[in-house]
Design a protein around this motif. Structure first.
Motif, PDB file in Angstrom:
ATOM      1  N   PHE A  34       0.883  -1.155  -0.017  1.00  0.00           N
ATOM      2  CA  PHE A  34      -0.047   0.038  -0.041  1.00  0.00           C
ATOM      3  C   PHE A  34       0.911   1.203  -0.118  1.00  0.00           C
ATOM      4  CE2 PHE A  34       0.314  -0.748   4.618  1.00  0.00           C
ATOM      5  CZ  PHE A  34       0.075   0.607   5.090  1.00  0.00           C
ATOM      6  N   PHE A  35       0.705   2.126  -1.097  1.00  0.00           N
ATOM      7  CA  PHE A  35       1.617   3.368  -1.184  1.00  0.00           C
ATOM      8  C   PHE A  35       0.564   4.377  -0.655  1.00  0.00           C
ATOM      9  CE2 PHE A  35       3.017   0.703  -4.459  1.00  0.00           C
ATOM     10  CZ  PHE A  35       4.497   1.098  -4.640  1.00  0.00           C
ATOM     11  N   TYR A  36       1.230   5.284   0.160  1.00  0.00           N
ATOM     12  CA  TYR A  36       0.573   6.375   0.813  1.00  0.00           C
ATOM     13  C   TYR A  36       1.151   7.479   0.672  1.00  0.00           C
ATOM     14  CZ  TYR A  36       3.401   5.282   5.148  1.00  0.00           C
ATOM     15  OH  TYR A  36       4.734   5.114   5.894  1.00  0.00           O
ATOM     16  N   PRO A  37       0.725   8.711   0.942  1.00  0.00           N
ATOM     17  CA  PRO A  37       1.123  10.074   0.746  1.00  0.00           C
ATOM     18  C   PRO A  37       2.258  10.368   1.663  1.00  0.00           C
ATOM     19  CG  PRO A  37      -0.967  10.027   0.172  1.00  0.00           C
ATOM     20  CD  PRO A  37      -0.990   8.961   0.767  1.00  0.00           C
ATOM     21  N   ARG A  38       2.050  10.313   3.061  1.00  0.00           N
ATOM     22  CA  ARG A  38       2.611  10.695   4.044  1.00  0.00           C
ATOM     23  C   ARG A  38       2.464  10.177   5.679  1.00  0.00           C
ATOM     24  NH1 ARG A  38       4.205  16.653   2.950  1.00  0.00           N
ATOM     25  NH2 ARG A  38       6.142  16.594   4.096  1.00  0.00           N
ATOM     26  N   ASP A  39       3.467  10.107   6.254  1.00  0.00           N
ATOM     27  CA  ASP A  39       3.483   9.599   7.603  1.00  0.00           C
ATOM     28  C   ASP A  39       2.622  10.529   8.396  1.00  0.00           C
ATOM     29  OD1 ASP A  39       4.992   7.307   6.992  1.00  0.00           O
ATOM     30  OD2 ASP A  39       6.581   8.228   8.124  1.00  0.00           O
ATOM     31  N   ASP A  40       1.718  10.088   9.274  1.00  0.00           N
ATOM     32  CA  ASP A  40       1.309  10.634  10.161  1.00  0.00           C
ATOM     33  C   ASP A  40       0.410  12.014   9.741  1.00  0.00           C
ATOM     34  OD1 ASP A  40       0.790  10.883  13.103  1.00  0.00           O
ATOM     35  OD2 ASP A  40       2.349  12.289  13.728  1.00  0.00           O
ATOM     36  N   THR A  41      -0.357  11.537   8.792  1.00  0.00           N
ATOM     37  CA  THR A  41      -1.474  12.573   8.361  1.00  0.00           C
ATOM     38  C   THR A  41      -2.813  11.690   8.395  1.00  0.00           C
ATOM     39  OG1 THR A  41      -1.109  11.743   6.007  1.00  0.00           O
ATOM     40  CG2 THR A  41      -0.094  13.898   6.651  1.00  0.00           C
ATOM     41  N   GLY A  43      -5.671  10.663   6.635  1.00  0.00           N
ATOM     42  CA  GLY A  43      -5.996   9.398   5.962  1.00  0.00           C
ATOM     43  C   GLY A  43      -4.881   8.289   5.943  1.00  0.00           C
ATOM     44  N   CYS A  44      -3.734   8.663   5.868  1.00  0.00           N
ATOM     45  CA  CYS A  44      -2.552   7.550   6.012  1.00  0.00           C
ATOM     46  C   CYS A  44      -2.392   6.995   7.279  1.00  0.00           C
ATOM     47  CB  CYS A  44      -1.123   8.466   5.790  1.00  0.00           C
ATOM     48  SG  CYS A  44      -1.152   9.358   3.934  1.00  0.00           S
ATOM     49  N   THR A  45      -2.877   7.876   8.435  1.00  0.00           N
ATOM     50  CA  THR A  45      -2.637   7.053   9.699  1.00  0.00           C
ATOM     51  C   THR A  45      -3.995   6.030   9.677  1.00  0.00           C
ATOM     52  OG1 THR A  45      -1.903   9.010  10.930  1.00  0.00           O
ATOM     53  CG2 THR A  45      -2.988   7.544  12.259  1.00  0.00           C
ATOM     54  N   LYS A  46      -4.963   6.469   9.231  1.00  0.00           N
ATOM     55  CA  LYS A  46      -6.440   5.496   9.511  1.00  0.00           C
ATOM     56  C   LYS A  46      -5.949   4.227   8.704  1.00  0.00           C
ATOM     57  CE  LYS A  46      -9.824   8.960  10.432  1.00  0.00           C
ATOM     58  NZ  LYS A  46     -10.018  10.074   9.690  1.00  0.00           N
ATOM     59  N   GLU A  47      -5.304   4.609   7.590  1.00  0.00           N
ATOM     60  CA  GLU A  47      -4.960   3.322   6.624  1.00  0.00           C
ATOM     61  C   GLU A  47      -4.061   2.158   7.000  1.00  0.00           C
ATOM     62  OE1 GLU A  47      -4.099   2.461   1.958  1.00  0.00           O
ATOM     63  OE2 GLU A  47      -3.120   4.181   2.780  1.00  0.00           O
ATOM     64  N   ALA A  48      -2.929   2.981   7.650  1.00  0.00           N
ATOM     65  CA  ALA A  48      -1.798   2.291   8.442  1.00  0.00           C
ATOM     66  C   ALA A  48      -2.446   1.429   9.653  1.00  0.00           C
ATOM     67  CB  ALA A  48      -0.773   2.901   8.529  1.00  0.00           C
ATOM     68  N   VAL A  49      -3.170   2.123  10.511  1.00  0.00           N
ATOM     69  CA  VAL A  49      -3.973   1.627  11.540  1.00  0.00           C
ATOM     70  C   VAL A  49      -4.556   0.367  11.317  1.00  0.00           C
ATOM     71  CG1 VAL A  49      -5.380   1.705  13.504  1.00  0.00           C
ATOM     72  CG2 VAL A  49      -3.626   3.360  13.093  1.00  0.00           C
ATOM     73  N   ALA A  50      -5.556   0.347  10.184  1.00  0.00           N
ATOM     74  CA  ALA A  50      -6.483  -0.432   9.667  1.00  0.00           C
ATOM     75  C   ALA A  50      -5.618  -1.775   9.077  1.00  0.00           C
ATOM     76  CB  ALA A  50      -7.405  -0.080   8.684  1.00  0.00           C
ATOM     77  N   VAL A 137      -7.261   5.063  -3.532  1.00  0.00           N
ATOM     78  CA  VAL A 137      -8.148   4.460  -2.616  1.00  0.00           C
ATOM     79  C   VAL A 137      -8.624   5.369  -1.749  1.00  0.00           C
ATOM     80  CG1 VAL A 137      -7.537   3.037  -0.455  1.00  0.00           C
ATOM     81  CG2 VAL A 137      -6.230   2.414  -2.655  1.00  0.00           C
ATOM     82  N   LYS A 138      -9.997   4.908  -1.239  1.00  0.00           N
ATOM     83  CA  LYS A 138     -10.721   5.702   0.000  1.00  0.00           C
ATOM     84  C   LYS A 138     -10.525   4.711   1.074  1.00  0.00           C
ATOM     85  CE  LYS A 138     -12.654   8.778  -2.683  1.00  0.00           C
ATOM     86  NZ  LYS A 138     -11.474   9.582  -3.221  1.00  0.00           N
ATOM     87  N   VAL A 139     -10.085   5.165   2.195  1.00  0.00           N
ATOM     88  CA  VAL A 139      -9.447   4.635   3.181  1.00  0.00           C
ATOM     89  C   VAL A 139     -10.786   3.521   3.972  1.00  0.00           C
ATOM     90  CG1 VAL A 139      -8.597   4.546   5.385  1.00  0.00           C
ATOM     91  CG2 VAL A 139      -7.906   5.994   3.618  1.00  0.00           C
ATOM     92  N   PRO A 140     -11.816   4.188   4.132  1.00  0.00           N
ATOM     93  CA  PRO A 140     -12.833   3.361   4.911  1.00  0.00           C
ATOM     94  C   PRO A 140     -13.181   1.986   4.301  1.00  0.00           C
ATOM     95  CG  PRO A 140     -13.531   5.622   4.957  1.00  0.00           C
ATOM     96  CD  PRO A 140     -12.409   5.567   3.815  1.00  0.00           C
TER      97      PRO A 140
END
Length: 153
Positions: A34-41, A43-50, A137-140
């Motif tokens: 999973f490619f994501y834009p930036r640490d600790d933002t 949407g990226c936090t929600k995705e990594a936590v999920a 990608v939409k995170v939810p």
């Protein structure tokens, strides 16, 4: 830009904790990138936590989950520790891997154009072929959808 049934572009990248990971070295297991834009933002936090919350289920299904962004290893380690993330985070600071997967793209926010990572996920089968691609990608619900795709391999 790789697509379904193409061989996934191989890479070797550093990960949080100091090791390196080579994609082809993970065969014959499936891999979720999973490619994501930036640490600790947000949407990226929600995705990594999920993805972290489902890590045991991905492991049980025989898949390795890897998060990739251009952030530094130091940034990844802070992000991991702050949110108790359990999935490896890879640093692609020179964006070679992002470009190989076609996720380094022109984006627009508040009328300004800039280049960044387009949130995308790739499911790679045990032979190293791309089995499924999710772009913009939409995170939810995304991590659950990817887990179902892994189980269907």
């Amino acid at each position: 830009m790789p697509d379904m049934s193409d061989t996934a572009p191989d890479f070797t990248l550093p990960r949080d904790g100091g090791e390196t990971i080579t994609l082809s070295g993970l065969r014959p297991g499936a891999v979720v990138l999973f490619f994501y834009p930036r640490d600790d933002t947000s949407g990226c936090t929600k995705e990594a936590v999920a993805f972290s919350a489902l890590k045991d289920q991905f492991d049980a299904a025989g898949a390795t989950v890897l998060g990739i962004s251009k952030d530094s290893l130091a940034s990844h380690e802070k992000f991991r520790d702050k949110h108790a993330l359990s999935v490896p985070l890879l640093s692609d600071e020179d964006s070679e891997t992002c470009e190989a997967y076609g996720v380094w793209a022109e984006k627009s926010m508040y009328g300004k154009k800039f280049f960044g990572i387009e949130r995308s996920t790739f499911l790679i089968d045990g032979e190293g072929r791309i089995a499924r691609v999710w772009r913009k990608v939409k995170v939810p619900g995304h991590a659950e959808e990817v887990l179902n795709a892994v189980k269907a391999l």
